[in-house]
Design an enzyme around this catalytic site. Structure first.
Site, mmCIF file in Angstrom:
data_model
loop_
_atom_site.group_PDB
_atom_site.id
_atom_site.type_symbol
_atom_site.label_atom_id
_atom_site.label_comp_id
_atom_site.label_asym_id
_atom_site.label_seq_id
_atom_site.Cartn_x
_atom_site.Cartn_y
_atom_site.Cartn_z
ATOM 1 N N HIS A 204 25.809 37.997 -56.380
ATOM 2 C CA HIS A 204 25.091 38.208 -55.137
ATOM 3 C C HIS A 204 23.657 38.631 -55.506
ATOM 4 O O HIS A 204 22.743 38.767 -54.467
ATOM 5 C CB HIS A 204 25.374 39.850 -54.470
ATOM 6 C CG HIS A 204 25.297 40.972 -55.411
ATOM 7 N ND1 HIS A 204 25.888 41.055 -56.513
ATOM 8 C CD2 HIS A 204 24.406 41.757 -55.191
ATOM 9 C CE1 HIS A 204 25.460 42.510 -56.835
ATOM 10 N NE2 HIS A 204 24.450 42.758 -56.070
HETATM 11 C C1 UD1 Z 1 21.265 45.185 -52.200
HETATM 12 C C2 UD1 Z 1 20.427 45.548 -53.169
HETATM 13 C C3 UD1 Z 1 20.794 44.886 -54.575
HETATM 14 C C4 UD1 Z 1 22.414 45.543 -54.748
HETATM 15 C C5 UD1 Z 1 23.249 44.991 -53.795
HETATM 16 C C6 UD1 Z 1 24.598 45.563 -54.209
HETATM 17 C C7 UD1 Z 1 18.372 45.891 -52.497
HETATM 18 C C8 UD1 Z 1 16.811 45.125 -52.748
HETATM 19 N N1 UD1 Z 1 18.984 45.145 -53.129
HETATM 20 O O1 UD1 Z 1 21.421 43.715 -52.204
HETATM 21 O O2 UD1 Z 1 19.972 45.785 -55.652
HETATM 22 O O3 UD1 Z 1 22.703 44.911 -56.179
HETATM 23 O O4 UD1 Z 1 22.770 45.757 -52.435
HETATM 24 O O5 UD1 Z 1 25.612 44.898 -53.424
HETATM 25 O O6 UD1 Z 1 18.400 46.738 -52.059
HETATM 26 N N2 UD1 Z 1 25.134 42.255 -45.430
HETATM 27 C C9 UD1 Z 1 26.167 41.931 -44.468
HETATM 28 N N3 UD1 Z 1 26.786 42.868 -44.610
HETATM 29 C C10 UD1 Z 1 26.872 43.922 -45.299
HETATM 30 C C11 UD1 Z 1 25.922 44.022 -46.306
HETATM 31 C C12 UD1 Z 1 24.997 43.068 -46.200
HETATM 32 O O7 UD1 Z 1 26.364 40.983 -43.878
HETATM 33 O O8 UD1 Z 1 27.620 45.081 -45.318
HETATM 34 C C13 UD1 Z 1 24.097 40.870 -45.243
HETATM 35 C C14 UD1 Z 1 22.774 41.580 -44.808
HETATM 36 O O9 UD1 Z 1 22.730 41.292 -43.590
HETATM 37 C C15 UD1 Z 1 21.716 40.404 -45.355
HETATM 38 C C16 UD1 Z 1 22.227 40.083 -46.921
HETATM 39 O O10 UD1 Z 1 23.660 40.543 -46.717
HETATM 40 O O11 UD1 Z 1 21.550 39.312 -44.907
HETATM 41 C C17 UD1 Z 1 21.750 41.020 -48.170
HETATM 42 O O12 UD1 Z 1 22.026 42.666 -47.649
HETATM 43 P P1 UD1 Z 1 20.906 43.476 -48.399
HETATM 44 O O13 UD1 Z 1 21.482 44.906 -48.233
HETATM 45 O O14 UD1 Z 1 19.590 43.044 -48.058
HETATM 46 O O15 UD1 Z 1 20.733 43.303 -49.917
HETATM 47 P P2 UD1 Z 1 21.836 43.054 -50.988
HETATM 48 O O16 UD1 Z 1 21.963 41.502 -51.311
HETATM 49 O O17 UD1 Z 1 23.165 43.537 -50.497
HETATM 50 N N1 UDP Z 2 32.637 46.068 -56.288
HETATM 51 C C1 UDP Z 2 33.629 46.413 -55.280
HETATM 52 N N2 UDP Z 2 33.968 45.330 -54.446
HETATM 53 C C2 UDP Z 2 33.643 44.258 -54.469
HETATM 54 C C3 UDP Z 2 32.692 43.776 -55.429
HETATM 55 C C4 UDP Z 2 31.921 45.045 -56.198
HETATM 56 O O1 UDP Z 2 34.209 47.615 -55.082
HETATM 57 O O2 UDP Z 2 34.188 43.404 -53.783
HETATM 58 C C5 UDP Z 2 32.065 47.396 -56.851
HETATM 59 C C6 UDP Z 2 32.112 47.136 -58.215
HETATM 60 O O3 UDP Z 2 33.357 47.124 -58.910
HETATM 61 C C7 UDP Z 2 30.828 48.059 -58.713
HETATM 62 C C8 UDP Z 2 29.898 47.736 -57.769
HETATM 63 O O4 UDP Z 2 30.752 47.679 -56.456
HETATM 64 O O5 UDP Z 2 31.566 49.591 -58.871
HETATM 65 C C9 UDP Z 2 28.834 46.902 -57.887
HETATM 66 O O6 UDP Z 2 28.359 46.723 -56.642
HETATM 67 P P1 UDP Z 2 27.291 45.387 -56.686
HETATM 68 O O7 UDP Z 2 27.874 44.625 -57.673
HETATM 69 O O8 UDP Z 2 27.375 44.858 -55.316
HETATM 70 O O9 UDP Z 2 25.751 45.962 -56.977
HETATM 71 P P2 UDP Z 2 24.870 46.202 -58.239
HETATM 72 O O10 UDP Z 2 25.718 46.860 -59.302
HETATM 73 O O11 UDP Z 2 24.529 44.685 -58.915
HETATM 74 O O12 UDP Z 2 23.826 46.657 -57.686
#
Ligand code: UD1
Ligand code: UDP
Length: 357
Positions: A204
């Site tokens: 992601h």
């Molecule tokens: C964010 C964090 C990243 C972290 C990740 C964990 C920043 C800059 N990035 O990235 O460091 O690793 O969270 O998972 O803060 N979306 C949905 N539904 C949701 C959540 C997100 O549809 O519940 C969509 C959003 O609308 C957007 C995209 O996913 O289009 C990205 O979401 P965003 O929160 O901007 O960044 P992440 O990639 O989730």
């Molecule tokens: N995780 C979860 N469900 C999923 C994917 C990830 O519970 O479908 C958990 C994972 O075990 C870890 C955390 O989410 O504890 C990591 O989050 P993510 O990979 O989204 O973010 P990052 O750590 O890269 O910021």
């Protein structure tokens, strides 16, 4: 009574905050107000963690998500500032390196409210990663820096923190606390027939998903591994789902919806290998004794590479395939307690209490 206002918004922050919130509840003289920015909002990206991990319902629920980085962070900054003015907490507590982290820390620092940062000092040294910008800036405006590892302490020393009034404390990693606490709750994901032997993959990070070439390479590699090495089970992040569709790519592995932490722990425990670009999942592979192949060019968790538990392969199709074949089924052991052994949360809360007395 010390009032701590905790700011969370993204999936990994719910997991980290769950164990610290528990420690706060067990400790006298400190109470928590919980603010959810709304950055993650789907049921299986947010609510599921509150339900499974017993996190208290947020006292303040914002609804800020989507938009560019500046827009999202700016809207959070404005709304968090209002909340801080209303609640006037003694301290703000933030986690990790998301836009919610930076917005929370900045809003607090501007109001002269001290900021504690959990996961301080981590660095990838890649300023193109949004997370690197968020964590460097957050560290600069925090006065309690809770470092998970020896390397993260050293990074702060190298940035001159020894000469600053801020307190740098190595407390260990709260994700290890969570893994140890919730391992016994592991449960197989329902509704998905899973192969007996499989690779657990997650994907992601913006540096991969937002770069069409890197994303296409990774998709090709995963498809090849799924077909020729071992089935790949991949809970798909909404960001990746959108970008794969946008690029017209065909990711032909076993895709499942994002799952809860208990299901994730089950997959970590039963898989043959972890293939990921996540920060947290790299460590969880280690906690569950599995080798990890990391689809990034750098990692903040360098100790995992040093002990041979994690191999960095970037977005190179050939390297991803080769490293996956080589590491399949390989077990790893935490002989050095790299992450503190599961006591980080209580250490953090003890330090919070000390800082206020
Ligand atoms: C964010 C964090 C990243 C972290 C990740 C964990 C920043 C800059 N990035 O990235 O460091 O690793 O969270 O998972 O803060 N979306 C949905 N539904 C949701 C959540 C997100 O549809 O519940 C969509 C959003 O609308 C957007 C995209 O996913 O289009 C990205 O979401 P965003 O929160 O901007 O960044 P992440 O990639 O989730
Ligand atoms: N995780 C979860 N469900 C999923 C994917 C990830 O519970 O479908 C958990 C994972 O075990 C870890 C955390 O989410 O504890 C990591 O989050 P993510 O990979 O989204 O973010 P990052 O750590 O890269 O910021």
């Amino acid at each position: 009574m010390q009032r701590i206002l905790t700011i969370i918004g993204a999936r990994p922050q719910f997991i980290k905050a769950s164990v610290v919130s528990r420690a706060i509840q067990k400790t006298d003289g400190v109470e928590e107000i919980l603010l959810h920015t709304g950055q993650h909002f789907d049921t299986n990206m947010s609510d599921i963690f509150f339900n499974q991990l017993g996190i208290p319902r947020p006292d303040i629920q914002l609804d800020i998500h989507g938009g560019g980085h500046g827009e999202m962070t700016g809207r959070m900054l404005a709304e968090i500032e209002q909340t801080l003015l209303e609640h006037m907490p003694d301290r703000v507590l933030v986690y990790g390196d998301t836009n919610s982290t930076l917005a929370g820390a900045l809003a607090a620092a501007k109001q002269h409210i001290p900021v504690a940062h959990v996961e301080a000092g981590l660095r990838s040294f890649n300023m193109r990663m949004p997370e690197e910008i968020n964590r460097i800036l957050t560290d600069q405006i925090s006065d309690l820096l809770f470092c998970p590892t020896t390397t993260s302490v050293r990074n702060l020393e190298n940035e001159g923190f020894a000469a600053k009034p801020a307190k740098v404390i190595q407390v260990g990693d709260v994700m290890q606390d969570a893994a140890l606490l919730f391992a016994e709750k592991a449960v197989a994901p329902v509704g998905d027939a899973l192969p007996e032997k499989f690779i657990l993959a997650t994907l992601h990070r913006a540096e991969n998903t937002d770069d069409p070439k890197r994303l296409a390479n990774i998709v090709r590699a995963l498809n090849h591994i799924h077909k020729s090495e071992a089935p790949v089970v991949l809970p798909l992040h909404p960001r990746t789902r959108k970008l794969i569709a946008l690029q017209g790519l065909d990711l032909d592995v076993q895709l499942i919806d994002p799952i809860g932490y208990f299901e994730m722990v089950w997959l970590l425990d039963h898989c043959q290998l972890v293939l990921t670009d996540s920060g947290g999942v790299q460590k969880e592979a280690f906690f569950f004794g599995k080798a990890c192949v990391t689809m990034r060019d750098q990692t903040e968790w360098v100790e995992l590479v040093e002990v041979g538990a994690n191999e960095l392969v970037g977005a190179d199709e050939h390297k991803i395939v080769q490293a996956s074949a080589q590491n399949l089924g390989r077990e790893v052991k935490d002989t050095n307690q790299l992450y503190g052994g599961g006591e980080a949360s209580q250490r953090i809360v003890d330090e919070l209490v000390k800082a206020n007395s």
